[in-house]
Scaffold this active site. Structure first.
Site, PDB file in Angstrom:
ATOM      1  CE  LYS A 284      16.410  11.856  15.255  1.00 47.40           C
ATOM      2  NZ  LYS A 284      17.852  12.699  15.189  1.00 47.40           N
TER       3      LYS A 284
ATOM      4  CB  SER B  65      18.566  11.998  11.481  1.00 47.24           C
ATOM      5  OG  SER B  65      18.759  12.425  13.024  1.00 47.24           O
TER       6      SER B  65
ATOM      7  CB  SER C  68      19.821  15.465  13.262  1.00 45.43           C
ATOM      8  OG  SER C  68      20.818  14.709  12.338  1.00 45.43           O
TER       9      SER C  68
END
Length: 410
Positions: free
Chosen positions: A38, A113, A137
């Site tokens: 990420k 996310s 997330s």
């Protein structure tokens, strides 16, 4: 020809070969495994944008602790992956890089996310990805994209080199197609702290209702199907309630948004227009939270954790849906916060818990989208979750089902 990664908008930066491996050329338990991280997780010499215009040209000076551990195990860091701006939001559609696309259906959200992390694994762009999980997330992208993802026990893994949302709730963890791949990656990240395994038939709670009775019938049936299979495999499944779960989402929101406002207060004051609208809205919500509200929320956190301590004295694992409904359609910006609250209704309570939760695919909705469930254990109980999930996945094929858009197709 446009690559799958480009079609799905899952990669923010490709990592140069020299930057993606250990300089000594080591081999190890993850040798040759392709890993994406990420884009709020730093890779030395590579942009680390957090999906925001504010950090568009920011280059990491060193590897995050988790990235270094993966390289030393022989893994190849191939890419940084798309996300919601500053890892805030559960749809990943408010990223300054544009949102990643769900490979099962481009009209639906990929979760967030860590949306790019879920998409990249589902589509075969990487073998394993790293995401971060504050309120859901990792677990929500796993559910939306039909893969397996772990939110580890809080504080077990080193968060150095990861841009924060809320230090109290932030975790970093792996996503992969199978629980076995997640386990192998977590073992490297955890180092000399192996996850103990509870052996023998497990005591499993399927609390019903959990937070809300408003659960899509297809989701309910899929999770009940998991419970039925676990009973056939010799485990005991019963309804033991999760105390105080109904208020847990509001408690987590209060504490996270308060932290978020402190982290971004200067940016919001000096250049608010550079935030995506939904990110700006969330930060402003945090500015309105008083110190008294934070103190009250921490008291409620302690009450919830006392209740879960009692719960895990009675059971080994809790089984719950990952989301209360089908994977949502993409909505307009005005609906983002309300949509996020609904999507995270069942993940946020487990963020208030300090133990691990593993999300895994358990069915297919009539819409054709994956259905995910959560397995939760006492702090340090990752090994028990892996053992149970691997047993489940040995008897099912949900984790092997592939989306229509993936590497090698189209």
């Amino acid at each position: 020809m446009v690559s799958v990664a480009d079609r799905l908008n899952t990669v923010i930066s490709w990592v140069p070969d020299a930057a993606g491996v250990d300089a000594a050329g080591v081999s190890g338990p993850l040798s040759g495994v392709r890993i994406g991280v990420k884009d709020n997780i730093e890779v030395a010499g590579v942009r680390s944008t957090c999906g925001s215009e504010y950090f568009a040209d920011r280059v990491a000076e060193s590897d995050a602790a988790c990235v270094g551990a993966l390289k030393r195990a022989g893994a190849v860091i191939t890419s940084t992956l798309n996300l919601a701006e500053f890892a805030v939001g559960v749809t990943s559609q408010n990223s300054a890089s544009g949102g990643p696309v769900n490979p099962w259906d481009p009209t639906r959200v990929p979760g967030g996310s860590s949306g790019g992390s879920g998409v990249a694994v589902a589509a075969g762009v990487v073998d394993v990805s790293l995401g971060t999980d504050t309120g859901g997330s990792i677990r929500l992208p796993a559910a939306c994209c039909g893969v397996t993802g772990l939110r580890p026990s809080v504080g077990v893994l080193d968060m150095t080199g990861i841009f924060p949302v809320s230090a109290e709730f932030d975790t970093v963890g792996p996503l992969a197609r199978s629980a076995a791949q997640v386990r192998e990656t977590f073992a490297v990240l955890a180092g000399e702290h192996p996850a103990p395994v509870r052996t023998g038939p497990l005591r499993i709670s399927l609390p019903w209702p959990f937070v809300t009775a408003d659960v899509d019938p297809a989701v309910r049936d899929a999770v009940v199907g998991v419970a039925d299979l676990l009973r056939e495999l010799g485990h005991r499944v019963e309804n033991v309630p999760v105390r105080h779960s109904e208020s847990a989402q509001d408690v987590v929101y209060t504490l996270i948004y308060s932290d978020l406002a402190k982290i971004h207060a200067d940016r919001l004051r000096d250049e608010p227009s550079r935030f995506q609208a939904a990110t700006r809205q969330r930060i402003r919500l945090g500015l309105n939270i008083s110190d008294d509200q934070v103190v009250a929320a921490r008291r409620q956190r302690d009450v919830f954790r006392a209740g879960t301590a009692e719960l895990f004295g009675e059971v080994d694992v809790v089984l719950t849906p990952a989301m209360p409904g089908d994977v949502p359609l993409l909505g307009g910006s005005d609906a983002v916060v309300a949509q996020a609250r609904r999507m995270g209704q069942l993940t946020y309570p487990w963020s208030l818990h300090d133990g691990p939760t593993l999300a895994l695919p358990v069915g297919t909705h009539p819409s054709g989208m994956p259905i995910g469930a959560q397995l939760t254990a006492v702090r340090g109980g990752e090994g028990t979750l892996f053992a149970l999930a691997e047993q489940f996945q040995a008897h099912t094929d949900w984790h092997r089902r592939l989306p229509p858009v993936r590497v090698g197709v189209g």
